[in-house]
Design an enzyme around this catalytic site. Structure first.
Site, PDB file in Angstrom:
ATOM      1  N   GLU A 140      -5.861 -11.056  -1.241  1.00  0.00           N
ATOM      2  CA  GLU A 140      -6.745 -10.927   0.111  1.00  0.00           C
ATOM      3  C   GLU A 140      -8.596 -11.001  -0.935  1.00  0.00           C
ATOM      4  O   GLU A 140      -9.224 -10.071  -0.631  1.00  0.00           O
ATOM      5  CB  GLU A 140      -6.698  -9.918   0.391  1.00  0.00           C
ATOM      6  CG  GLU A 140      -5.136  -9.463   0.339  1.00  0.00           C
ATOM      7  CD  GLU A 140      -4.212  -7.832   1.486  1.00  0.00           C
ATOM      8  OE1 GLU A 140      -5.620  -8.058   1.629  1.00  0.00           O
ATOM      9  OE2 GLU A 140      -3.231  -7.662   1.690  1.00  0.00           O
ATOM     10  N   GLU A 180       0.421  -0.875  -0.499  1.00  0.00           N
ATOM     11  CA  GLU A 180       0.306   0.063  -0.259  1.00  0.00           C
ATOM     12  C   GLU A 180       0.772   1.448   0.281  1.00  0.00           C
ATOM     13  O   GLU A 180       0.578   1.877   0.746  1.00  0.00           O
ATOM     14  CB  GLU A 180      -0.971   0.005   1.268  1.00  0.00           C
ATOM     15  CG  GLU A 180      -1.927  -1.271   1.209  1.00  0.00           C
ATOM     16  CD  GLU A 180      -3.027  -1.088   2.101  1.00  0.00           C
ATOM     17  OE1 GLU A 180      -3.025  -0.153   3.046  1.00  0.00           O
ATOM     18  OE2 GLU A 180      -3.694  -1.675   2.235  1.00  0.00           O
TER      19      GLU A 180
END
Ligand code: GLA
Length: 391
Positions: A284, A178
């Protein structure tokens, strides 16, 4: 004569067959009651996700760090998945919350469990490039060149220690998580980008590679299949490649919402990743059944209302189960088409009852995965299996 005899024996065999099926069912039921969930799941005889997927990609799951003790999870996990990601215990805040104070008990036990059961392990994650996810001791006080050096040195020490400890045992790492900005900046504003710009990313990959030259190294993010962030992601990867940085795969987190799965954008993203000569990982995956984007809309003005919104407390209506199944099927059809570059597809959590989306961003009963709260396969499971088995 012959026909009559065989008819008679069939008449005799049918009741016998019925009796043995009933007996078998009773025995299986008894077994499942004594062993609880474990036996029940195994008895259903549904196909293994990992097995039907194996000609396309490896199937994985992000799972509770206390996995070895969670006996109730083992049957479901071992039947359907071959790769596990410990949910939290390898994140920097868990492993090294204070400088040189290391906490390896949980991941050590997790990795040992995985080895005993021939599961591969994904290490998640070495740098989480967000201020609220970086233990504050990492950041030096000032922003001089010496401070920059200090931050990089702390990072390299962290990476070398963690990757080195599991060298050859954890075979793939989310090296940086991220780092891209959601707004108009390129990189997310944080202590990392402020002091080092993109240099910390290159450094993280180089040190991870030094510590384990055989590990698959991944850059992981969310929304990086959507146009704005995709461009940033591609720019980052291109730059890293030009500098000879050992980055091998792009992780698309895949936290989707029902009716908003970005199929077309995903298609373009896979094409772009292929053109770069990189691999992709769906790291994910889940499909939120109670869309969450409004939580962040218009300065958060819907939060109060949303925090009371819990429409599927008593289960997901059949119509929605079906819609979820169709969207999962379409997604896996897409993954199949790009299986040449997709290394792995990992769900985030084992079953609906364990999903992070039951509490993020507000508390509600959610149903985002392929298995329900009792570990039973949902329509989405059968839809995915069917897609993976199609010739
Ligand atoms: C992000 C992180 C994961 C996890 C999920 C939600 O996607 O990468 O580690 O925290 O959020 O649980």
């Amino acid at each position: 004569m012959k026909t009559q005899r065989s008819l008679r024996s069939v008449r005799f065999l049918i009741p016998l067959g019925c009796i043995s099926i009933t007996l078998l069912t009773v025995l299986l039921r008894a077994g499942s009651q004594s062993e609880g969930h474990r036996a029940r799941v195994a008895d259903l005889g549904e196909p293994s996700l990992a097995v039907v997927a194996q000609r396309w990609f490896r199937m994985g799951v992000g799972i509770h760090d206390g996995l070895p003790q969670r006996l109730e999870d083992h049957a479901l996990l071992l039947r359907h998945f071959r790769v596990v990601t410990p949910e939290n215990s390898l994140k920097p805040a868990a492993v090294q919350p204070r400088e040189n104070q290391w906490f390896f008990d949980l991941p050590d036990a997790f990795v040992a469990f995985a080895e005993r059961h021939r599961l591969q392990v994904v290490g998640h994650c070495l740098v989480w490039a967000k201020d609220d996810r970086t233990p504050s001791w990492f950041y030096p006080e000032g922003d001089s060149p010496a401070d920059r050096q200090l931050l990089l040195q702390r990072m390299s020490n962290h990476i070398r220690t963690v990757v080195g400890r599991y060298r050859g045992r954890i075979t793939e790492w989310d090296v940086v998580n991220e780092a891209l900005d959601d707004g108009s900046e390129w990189l997310r504003p944080s202590g990392w980008s402020r002091l080092c710009q993109e240099e910390f990313i290159a450094g993280a990959f180089r040190w991870a590679h030094q510590a384990d030259p055989n590990a698959l190294l991944i850059y992981n993010d969310y929304h990086n299949e959507l146009p704005a962030k995709r461009e940033k992601c591609l720019r980052l990867l291109r730059q890293l490649r030009e500098q000879g940085v050992p980055v091998h795969a792009v992780g698309l987190q895949g936290h989707y919402e029902i009716d908003q799965v970005p199929f077309e954008e995903l298609e373009r993203t896979f094409e772009a990743i292929r053109a770069l000569g990189l691999k992709a990982v769906i790291s994910e995956l889940d499909i939120d059944m109670i869309p969450r984007s409004r939580w962040w809309a218009e300065g958060g003005r819907y939060r109060e209302e949303l925090s009371r919104y819990d429409p599927y407390r008593d289960g997901l209506p059949a119509e929605l189960l079906e819609r979820q199944a169709q969207q999962y099927a379409r997604l896996f059809r897409l993954f199949r088409r790009h299986a040449d570059i997709i290394e792995r597809v990992s769900f985030w959590n084992l079953h609906d009852g364990q999903s992070w989306l039951n509490s993020f961003p507000w508390r509600r009963v959610n149903h985002p995965l392929l298995f329900d709260r009792a570990g039973r396969p949902k329509p989405a499971f059968y839809a995915v299996v069917e897609v993976l088995q199609e010739p």
